[in-house]
Design an enzyme around this catalytic site. Structure first.
Site, PDB file in Angstrom:
ATOM      1  N   TYR A  42      60.342  38.172  62.905  1.00 17.86           N
ATOM      2  CA  TYR A  42      60.205  39.305  61.931  1.00 17.86           C
ATOM      3  C   TYR A  42      60.843  38.833  60.570  1.00 17.86           C
ATOM      4  CZ  TYR A  42      60.382  43.900  59.553  1.00 17.86           C
ATOM      5  OH  TYR A  42      60.087  44.863  58.698  1.00 17.86           O
ATOM      6  N   PHE A  63      40.452  41.264  35.659  1.00 13.57           N
ATOM      7  CA  PHE A  63      39.706  41.572  37.094  1.00 13.57           C
ATOM      8  C   PHE A  63      39.671  42.975  37.444  1.00 13.57           C
ATOM      9  CE2 PHE A  63      39.485  41.227  41.704  1.00 13.57           C
ATOM     10  CZ  PHE A  63      38.248  40.479  41.855  1.00 13.57           C
ATOM     11  N   THR A  64      38.793  43.164  38.293  1.00  9.72           N
ATOM     12  CA  THR A  64      38.919  44.643  38.652  1.00  9.72           C
ATOM     13  C   THR A  64      39.788  45.483  39.185  1.00  9.72           C
ATOM     14  OG1 THR A  64      37.871  44.086  40.674  1.00  9.72           O
ATOM     15  CG2 THR A  64      36.211  44.744  39.075  1.00  9.72           C
ATOM     16  N   ASP A 120      47.565  34.771  37.019  1.00  9.47           N
ATOM     17  CA  ASP A 120      47.031  34.885  38.266  1.00  9.47           C
ATOM     18  C   ASP A 120      46.432  33.624  38.465  1.00  9.47           C
ATOM     19  OD1 ASP A 120      45.073  35.653  39.893  1.00  9.47           O
ATOM     20  OD2 ASP A 120      44.172  37.371  38.971  1.00  9.47           O
ATOM     21  N   LYS A 167      41.689  32.900  48.227  1.00  6.66           N
ATOM     22  CA  LYS A 167      40.989  31.816  47.407  1.00  6.66           C
ATOM     23  C   LYS A 167      41.748  30.834  47.378  1.00  6.66           C
ATOM     24  CE  LYS A 167      38.861  35.645  44.584  1.00  6.66           C
ATOM     25  NZ  LYS A 167      37.228  35.257  44.470  1.00  6.66           N
ATOM     26  N   ARG A 214      27.843  41.852  39.537  1.00  3.55           N
ATOM     27  CA  ARG A 214      29.071  41.986  38.812  1.00  3.55           C
ATOM     28  C   ARG A 214      28.447  42.332  37.420  1.00  3.55           C
ATOM     29  NH1 ARG A 214      33.970  41.408  41.433  1.00  3.55           N
ATOM     30  NH2 ARG A 214      33.214  43.315  41.463  1.00  3.55           N
ATOM     31  N   PHE A 219      31.492  50.243  43.032  1.00  3.20           N
ATOM     32  CA  PHE A 219      30.688  49.208  43.567  1.00  3.20           C
ATOM     33  C   PHE A 219      30.824  49.092  44.814  1.00  3.20           C
ATOM     34  CE2 PHE A 219      33.894  46.062  43.436  1.00  3.20           C
ATOM     35  CZ  PHE A 219      34.861  46.605  42.788  1.00  3.20           C
TER      36      PHE A 219
HETATM   37  N1  F0G Z   1      42.583  38.065  40.867  1.00  3.84           N
HETATM   38  C1  F0G Z   1      41.435  37.364  40.863  1.00  3.84           C
HETATM   39  C2  F0G Z   1      41.125  36.534  39.765  1.00  3.84           C
HETATM   40  C3  F0G Z   1      40.508  37.752  42.067  1.00  3.84           C
HETATM   41  O1  F0G Z   1      39.307  36.952  41.916  1.00  3.84           O
HETATM   42  C4  F0G Z   1      41.017  38.434  43.150  1.00  3.84           C
HETATM   43  C5  F0G Z   1      39.785  38.694  44.129  1.00  3.84           C
HETATM   44  C6  F0G Z   1      42.228  39.112  43.037  1.00  3.84           C
HETATM   45  C7  F0G Z   1      43.122  38.949  41.937  1.00  3.84           C
HETATM   46  C8  F0G Z   1      42.496  39.978  43.967  1.00  3.84           C
HETATM   47  O2  F0G Z   1      42.754  39.161  45.282  1.00  3.84           O
HETATM   48  O3  F0G Z   1      41.340  40.191  46.913  1.00  3.84           O
HETATM   49  O4  F0G Z   1      43.266  39.053  47.638  1.00  3.84           O
HETATM   50  O5  F0G Z   1      43.475  41.130  46.885  1.00  3.84           O
HETATM   51  N2  F0G Z   1      38.558  38.511  44.183  1.00  3.84           N
HETATM   52  C9  F0G Z   1      37.695  38.590  45.134  1.00  3.84           C
HETATM   53  C10 F0G Z   1      36.349  38.289  44.716  1.00  3.84           C
HETATM   54  C11 F0G Z   1      37.567  40.029  46.007  1.00  3.84           C
HETATM   55  O6  F0G Z   1      35.398  38.513  45.455  1.00  3.84           O
HETATM   56  O7  F0G Z   1      36.109  37.642  43.784  1.00  3.84           O
HETATM   57  P1  F0G Z   1      42.680  39.748  46.729  1.00  3.84           P
END
Ligand code: F0G
Length: 480
Positions: free
Chosen positions: A78, A130-131, A221, A264, A387, A453
């Site tokens: 832990y 990003f969303t 990022d 990623k 998208r 979405f």
């Molecule tokens: N920043 C970017 C540029 C991303 O593409 C994503 C996630 C995140 C932050 C958030 O990271 O999913 O580990 O919490 N993109 C995914 C996609 C969800 O399908 O493009 P996460």
């Protein structure tokens, strides 16, 4: 990079496949039923009904043998896990950063960054949102300012760095909003929502210099860093002779804080924040045990952390990071040569269809991208991601905000798909394009207020699904 004698620009895999997973292409009528049950939202499809899952590259990249082997060495303590120190040391080696704060995935890092640095009334300029990033900043009362260059939204372009931040716009923002009201400037590598487009090292340097002059924090990022590194190496003249590791170090040093989704970057599941400054580190540290987990695992499985350590080493290998972008480039070129509208130049992450042109016959309010991605699943079993407007948030009056770009993303997770699978999707897209007039619109049946979405369900605005199915049956006969 290896050249062919006759073929031009074929993506050549520099790995072999040693573990496979059986795929099924369920029949057309079953695909139709699955789509209806999913409310025409590809997020709600069951993977058992999907043939080629091109929804995302998040957590779906193939691991290497070395990553799998490393997972057996995980130290599950832990507190004080050896696995954590190994990962921290790897990030120090690759990024040159001192501290590592682990988190369970990318958006968890965004949550912590927003909580610590964004106050009601603060501004966060960035190359593109990003969303999840935008939602976290807004939830803390901040406002996102998108300072993309004019070329960023041009669907077809020859601009090699559409992800660059417009430095002139940033100068103006600093003048208008005042440096003290700017929480931080965020640059997103491999800009996701505009088609996986990179920014250049030169641009990052300019942004950093301006921010330093005004005492503004810079945040990277790095979720899609691997693709961005590849494009810098291939497209930025000043970097042609640099190794990937050298480019990484040069890029990371332009930022005060670097965070990433390990789903990623590094082909494992998790994420984290890297920082050099003691005070910045201490400000964020206390939130890790509160929201994520103890400081030496941060909500991640230690097995995934071991895999991430190896994945970061592999990311410094040009063969490894070129596989995705080269396959995408192949797909983009093939589609473009057949007249199918795609985002150019080819970016990272996936191939992006331009639904506003593909679906020009449909009004935007009937969700061009969402209809196209649903139709593609119907005719191919391939799952992409909307998208476009559906991924936006309604304005204060409840009206739809039409997205800057109306795209369908066909993600190519790293080391997963073969060339013939990509060719199958191209072939089905050709059929769909020839019959695009048959694709009609969608409307909401159930529309959630936040991130609609993900969970929203829709229905066709006419009988178009049956018409498309009938035509498909005629053309494909008993091979459905
Ligand atoms: N920043 C970017 C540029 C991303 O593409 C994503 C996630 C995140 C932050 C958030 O990271 O999913 O580990 O919490 N993109 C995914 C996609 C969800 O399908 O493009 P996460």
């Amino acid at each position: 990079m290896i050249k062919f004698y006759q073929e031009t620009n074929l993506p050549l895999e520099m790995h072999k496949v040693r573990i496979v997973q059986k795929l099924n292409l369920i029949p057309l009528e079953e695909r139709k039923k699955a789509l209806e049950q999913a409310g025409f939202n590809t997020f709600l499809l069951k993977n058992r009904d999907v043939f080629l899952d091109m929804l995302t590259d998040s957590g779906t990249n193939a691991m290497s043998d070395k990553q799998l082997a490393a997972m057996m060495e995980a130290d599950d303590s832990y507190a004080g896990s050896e696995t954590f120190f190994k990962l921290t040391a790897k990030l120090q080696e690759v990024f040159g950063t001192k501290y590592f704060l682990p988190a369970h995935q990318g958006r968890a890092c965004e949550h912590i960054l927003a909580k610590v640095f964004v106050k009601p009334g603060s501004f966060v300029p960035m190359n593109y949102h990003f969303t999840t990033t935008k939602s976290h900043i807004m939830l803390c009362g901040g406002e996102v300012l998108e300072l993309f260059i004019d070329e960023a939204l041009a669907v077809t372009s020859t601009c090699l760095f559409k992800g660059n931040l417009d430095v002139k716009k940033l100068e103006q923002v600093i003048k208008d909003k005042k440096a003290e009201n700017i929480a931080f400037v965020r640059m997103e590598a491999g800009t996701n929502l505009i088609g996986g487009q990179p920014f250049s090292l030169a641009n990052a340097k300019e942004v950093f210099a301006l921010c330093k002059k005004h005492g503004i924090l810079t945040v990277l990022d790095a979720s899609l860093l691997a693709d961005n590194l590849y494009f810098i190496k291939m497209r930025e003249q000043a970097c042609f002779d640099m190794s990937i590791l050298e480019i990484t170090k040069a890029l990371i040093s332009q930022f005060d804080i670097v965070y990433f989704s390990g789903r990623k970057l590094g082909c494992a599941k998790g994420g984290g924040i890297c920082v050099n400054d003691d005070n910045l580190y201490l400000k964020m540290r206390e939130l890790i045990p509160l929201y994520e987990g103890f400081l030496t695992y941060g909500g991640m499985s230690t097995r995934e952390m071991e895999a991430m350590t190896v994945g970061l080493t592999e990311t410094m290998d040009l063969d490894m990071i070129s596989q995705g972008p080269k396959m995408i480039e192949f797909m983009v070129n093939e589609l473009q040569s057949r007249g199918i509208p795609v985002v150019t130049p080819a970016g990272g992450l996936g191939c992006h269809l331009d639904a506003s042109t593909f679906m020009a016959h449909l009004p935007k309010k009937e969700y061009q991208s969402a209809s196209l991605v649903a139709a593609l699943f119907l005719v191919s079993g391939c799952r992409g991601m909307e998208r476009g407007t559906l991924s936006e948030i309604r304005d204060a009056n409840g009206n739809d905000v039409f997205a800057n770009m109306e795209l369908v993303r066909l993600a190519l997770p790293r080391r997963v798909f073969t060339l013939s699978q990509v060719k199958f999707v191209i072939d089905r897209l050709c059929w769909l394009y020839d019959h695009r007039q048959l694709i009609g619109g969608l409307r909401f049946v159930d529309e959630p207020k936040i991130l609609r979405f993900f969970f929203g369900t829709l229905e066709p605005t006419s009988d178009w699904v049956n018409q498309l199915v009938s035509q498909f049956k005629i053309d494909f006969q008993d091979s459905l």
